[in-house]
Structures are given as C-alpha cells and as structure tokens.
Design a protein around this motif. Structure first.
Motif, PDB file in Angstrom:
ATOM      1  N   GLY A 160      42.418  46.113  38.575  1.00  0.00           N
ATOM      2  CA  GLY A 160      43.136  46.098  39.853  1.00  0.00           C
ATOM      3  C   GLY A 160      43.758  47.435  40.203  1.00  0.00           C
ATOM      4  O   GLY A 160      43.503  48.004  41.270  1.00  0.00           O
ATOM      5  N   PHE A 161      44.571  47.951  39.308  1.00  0.00           N
ATOM      6  CA  PHE A 161      45.260  49.211  39.565  1.00  0.00           C
ATOM      7  C   PHE A 161      44.276  50.373  39.610  1.00  0.00           C
ATOM      8  O   PHE A 161      44.372  51.256  40.482  1.00  0.00           O
ATOM      9  CB  PHE A 161      46.344  49.427  38.502  1.00  0.00           C
ATOM     10  N   GLY A 162      43.319  50.362  38.685  1.00  0.00           N
ATOM     11  CA  GLY A 162      42.303  51.415  38.688  1.00  0.00           C
ATOM     12  C   GLY A 162      41.480  51.406  39.959  1.00  0.00           C
ATOM     13  O   GLY A 162      41.164  52.454  40.518  1.00  0.00           O
ATOM     14  N   ALA A 179      45.138  39.864  30.717  1.00  0.00           N
ATOM     15  CA  ALA A 179      46.121  40.486  31.613  1.00  0.00           C
ATOM     16  C   ALA A 179      45.918  41.998  31.666  1.00  0.00           C
ATOM     17  O   ALA A 179      46.007  42.609  32.741  1.00  0.00           O
ATOM     18  CB  ALA A 179      47.533  40.142  31.160  1.00  0.00           C
ATOM     19  N   ALA A 180      45.637  42.601  30.523  1.00  0.00           N
ATOM     20  CA  ALA A 180      45.406  44.056  30.500  1.00  0.00           C
ATOM     21  C   ALA A 180      44.145  44.432  31.269  1.00  0.00           C
ATOM     22  O   ALA A 180      44.138  45.423  32.007  1.00  0.00           O
ATOM     23  CB  ALA A 180      45.303  44.545  29.057  1.00  0.00           C
ATOM     24  N   THR A 181      43.095  43.630  31.128  1.00  0.00           N
ATOM     25  CA  THR A 181      41.873  43.938  31.874  1.00  0.00           C
ATOM     26  C   THR A 181      42.079  43.742  33.372  1.00  0.00           C
ATOM     27  O   THR A 181      41.541  44.511  34.167  1.00  0.00           O
ATOM     28  CB  THR A 181      40.678  43.091  31.389  1.00  0.00           C
ATOM     29  N   ALA A 223      39.210  41.246  39.424  1.00  0.00           N
ATOM     30  CA  ALA A 223      40.601  41.134  38.993  1.00  0.00           C
ATOM     31  C   ALA A 223      41.316  40.032  39.758  1.00  0.00           C
ATOM     32  O   ALA A 223      42.089  39.258  39.177  1.00  0.00           O
ATOM     33  CB  ALA A 223      41.324  42.465  39.187  1.00  0.00           C
ATOM     34  N   TYR A 224      41.065  39.929  41.054  1.00  0.00           N
ATOM     35  CA  TYR A 224      41.686  38.876  41.860  1.00  0.00           C
ATOM     36  C   TYR A 224      41.234  37.491  41.399  1.00  0.00           C
ATOM     37  O   TYR A 224      42.047  36.572  41.285  1.00  0.00           O
ATOM     38  CB  TYR A 224      41.367  39.067  43.345  1.00  0.00           C
ATOM     39  N   GLN A 225      39.954  37.342  41.106  1.00  0.00           N
ATOM     40  CA  GLN A 225      39.452  36.051  40.646  1.00  0.00           C
ATOM     41  C   GLN A 225      40.091  35.670  39.308  1.00  0.00           C
ATOM     42  O   GLN A 225      40.513  34.523  39.120  1.00  0.00           O
ATOM     43  CB  GLN A 225      37.936  36.079  40.506  1.00  0.00           C
ATOM     44  N   GLU A 226      40.173  36.609  38.378  1.00  0.00           N
ATOM     45  CA  GLU A 226      40.816  36.328  37.100  1.00  0.00           C
ATOM     46  C   GLU A 226      42.285  35.990  37.291  1.00  0.00           C
ATOM     47  O   GLU A 226      42.818  35.113  36.607  1.00  0.00           O
ATOM     48  CB  GLU A 226      40.666  37.512  36.149  1.00  0.00           C
ATOM     49  N   PHE A 227      42.949  36.681  38.213  1.00  0.00           N
ATOM     50  CA  PHE A 227      44.359  36.411  38.472  1.00  0.00           C
ATOM     51  C   PHE A 227      44.557  35.010  39.041  1.00  0.00           C
ATOM     52  O   PHE A 227      45.461  34.288  38.623  1.00  0.00           O
ATOM     53  CB  PHE A 227      44.931  37.459  39.431  1.00  0.00           C
ATOM     54  N   SER A 228      43.711  34.617  39.984  1.00  0.00           N
ATOM     55  CA  SER A 228      43.878  33.307  40.616  1.00  0.00           C
ATOM     56  C   SER A 228      43.536  32.158  39.668  1.00  0.00           C
ATOM     57  O   SER A 228      44.030  31.057  39.833  1.00  0.00           O
ATOM     58  CB  SER A 228      43.041  33.210  41.894  1.00  0.00           C
ATOM     59  N   GLU A 229      42.711  32.411  38.645  1.00  0.00           N
ATOM     60  CA  GLU A 229      42.322  31.373  37.690  1.00  0.00           C
ATOM     61  C   GLU A 229      43.087  31.482  36.369  1.00  0.00           C
ATOM     62  O   GLU A 229      42.812  30.719  35.445  1.00  0.00           O
ATOM     63  CB  GLU A 229      40.824  31.470  37.400  1.00  0.00           C
ATOM     64  N   PHE A 230      44.043  32.386  36.264  1.00  0.00           N
ATOM     65  CA  PHE A 230      44.687  32.698  34.990  1.00  0.00           C
ATOM     66  C   PHE A 230      45.375  31.484  34.368  1.00  0.00           C
ATOM     67  O   PHE A 230      45.159  31.167  33.213  1.00  0.00           O
ATOM     68  CB  PHE A 230      45.680  33.850  35.171  1.00  0.00           C
ATOM     69  N   GLY A 231      46.205  30.785  35.114  1.00  0.00           N
ATOM     70  CA  GLY A 231      46.888  29.589  34.612  1.00  0.00           C
ATOM     71  C   GLY A 231      47.756  29.864  33.398  1.00  0.00           C
ATOM     72  O   GLY A 231      48.267  30.961  33.199  1.00  0.00           O
ATOM     73  N   PRO A 247      39.237  30.638  32.684  1.00  0.00           N
ATOM     74  CA  PRO A 247      37.868  30.656  32.160  1.00  0.00           C
ATOM     75  C   PRO A 247      37.480  31.986  31.511  1.00  0.00           C
ATOM     76  O   PRO A 247      36.662  32.008  30.591  1.00  0.00           O
ATOM     77  CB  PRO A 247      36.996  30.395  33.388  1.00  0.00           C
ATOM     78  N   ALA A 248      38.070  33.059  31.968  1.00  0.00           N
ATOM     79  CA  ALA A 248      37.761  34.368  31.370  1.00  0.00           C
ATOM     80  C   ALA A 248      38.200  34.399  29.910  1.00  0.00           C
ATOM     81  O   ALA A 248      37.488  34.930  29.051  1.00  0.00           O
ATOM     82  CB  ALA A 248      38.443  35.480  32.156  1.00  0.00           C
ATOM     83  N   ALA A 249      39.355  33.819  29.619  1.00  0.00           N
ATOM     84  CA  ALA A 249      39.850  33.789  28.239  1.00  0.00           C
ATOM     85  C   ALA A 249      38.972  32.905  27.372  1.00  0.00           C
ATOM     86  O   ALA A 249      38.682  33.248  26.221  1.00  0.00           O
ATOM     87  CB  ALA A 249      41.296  33.303  28.211  1.00  0.00           C
ATOM     88  N   LYS A 250      38.558  31.777  27.913  1.00  0.00           N
ATOM     89  CA  LYS A 250      37.705  30.865  27.135  1.00  0.00           C
ATOM     90  C   LYS A 250      36.361  31.511  26.823  1.00  0.00           C
ATOM     91  O   LYS A 250      35.824  31.330  25.729  1.00  0.00           O
ATOM     92  CB  LYS A 250      37.506  29.565  27.903  1.00  0.00           C
ATOM     93  N   ALA A 251      35.803  32.259  27.763  1.00  0.00           N
ATOM     94  CA  ALA A 251      34.513  32.897  27.542  1.00  0.00           C
ATOM     95  C   ALA A 251      34.621  34.111  26.627  1.00  0.00           C
ATOM     96  O   ALA A 251      33.716  34.391  25.843  1.00  0.00           O
ATOM     97  CB  ALA A 251      33.905  33.312  28.878  1.00  0.00           C
TER      98      ALA A 251
END
Length: 125
Positions: A74-76, A67-69, A20-28, A33-37
């Motif tokens: 993260g919260f979970g 964002a939901a994932t 979750a932290y990695q996705e957050f830091s790369e979100f832009g 990249p998570a969205a593109k993949a």
C-alpha cells in the motif's frame, strides 16, 4: 511525456494497491484468506532459513507478516505513484520477501510435478 509516465506508474502501482486493499478488507481476526494460504509456505520457509543459518529464528505470527505485506504494497504503491524511489524500494522489498515464500520450488525434487508447476509459475511471474 510526463503524463504517460504518470499513467504508467498509476497502472503499475494499482496492482499492488488493489491487492493490499483486498487483503485489508478480508483481514478479520485471523488474517483472512491470505494468512490461511500463506501460513504453511511461510512456516516451511522459516524452517529452511533456520536450517540454513544453523540456529532457530524467532517465531513471527502470520498476521504480522500479512500486515507487513499490506503496508509494503500500500505505502510503496502510493509513493511509487508520486515518483518516489523509496516507494519503488518498498515494492522491491515486498517482492524480494514474498517471492521465495510463495514460489517454494526449491523444497521439491526436480522431477516432481510440484516443482515443475511452481517453477513455471515463478518463471512466468
């Protein structure tokens, strides 16, 4: 025994928290990249759901899905560390949603190499 249980929960939850932290830091601005993949697989999944239901499902932006994932992981993960069953439920909800999207082996013929690769990854995960 309580300390060992706590360490186990921390180690298990760290997988989700670091992701979750990695996705957050790369979100832009575009979801990163998570969205593109995930976008082509998510669109295909939504088409399958629409076909199965026999009606159109509303359009969901891929940034909202990412964002939901991130929230679920993260919260979970944080709640799971403090031994909350709701945290475990959120992690299960994340896995139940994302697994059929990422491992979409059901979209391929059983004899194709793509089916075999995805099914093996799904079985190992």
């Amino acid at each position: 025994m309580g300390f060992i249980s706590f360490v186990g929960r921390v180690l298990f939850a760290s997988i989700f928290l670091l992701s979750a932290y990695q996705e957050f830091s790369e979100f832009g601005t575009d979801g990163g990249p998570a969205a593109k993949a995930l976008k082509p697989k998510f669109n295909l999944f939504m088409q399958q759901v629409s076909k199965s239901l026999g009606m159109a499902v509303p359009h969901i932006d891929i940034k909202t899905v990412i964002a939901a994932t991130m929230f679920l992981k993260g919260f979970g993960g944080l709640l799971f560390i403090i031994s909350s069953s709701f945290g475990a439920f959120l992690l299960l909800l994340y896995l139940a949603f994302i697994t059929p999207v990422v491992y979409d082996f059901y979209n391929y013929e059983m004899e194709s190499s793509q089916f075999v690769q995805l099914f093996v990854k799904f079985s190992q995960g």
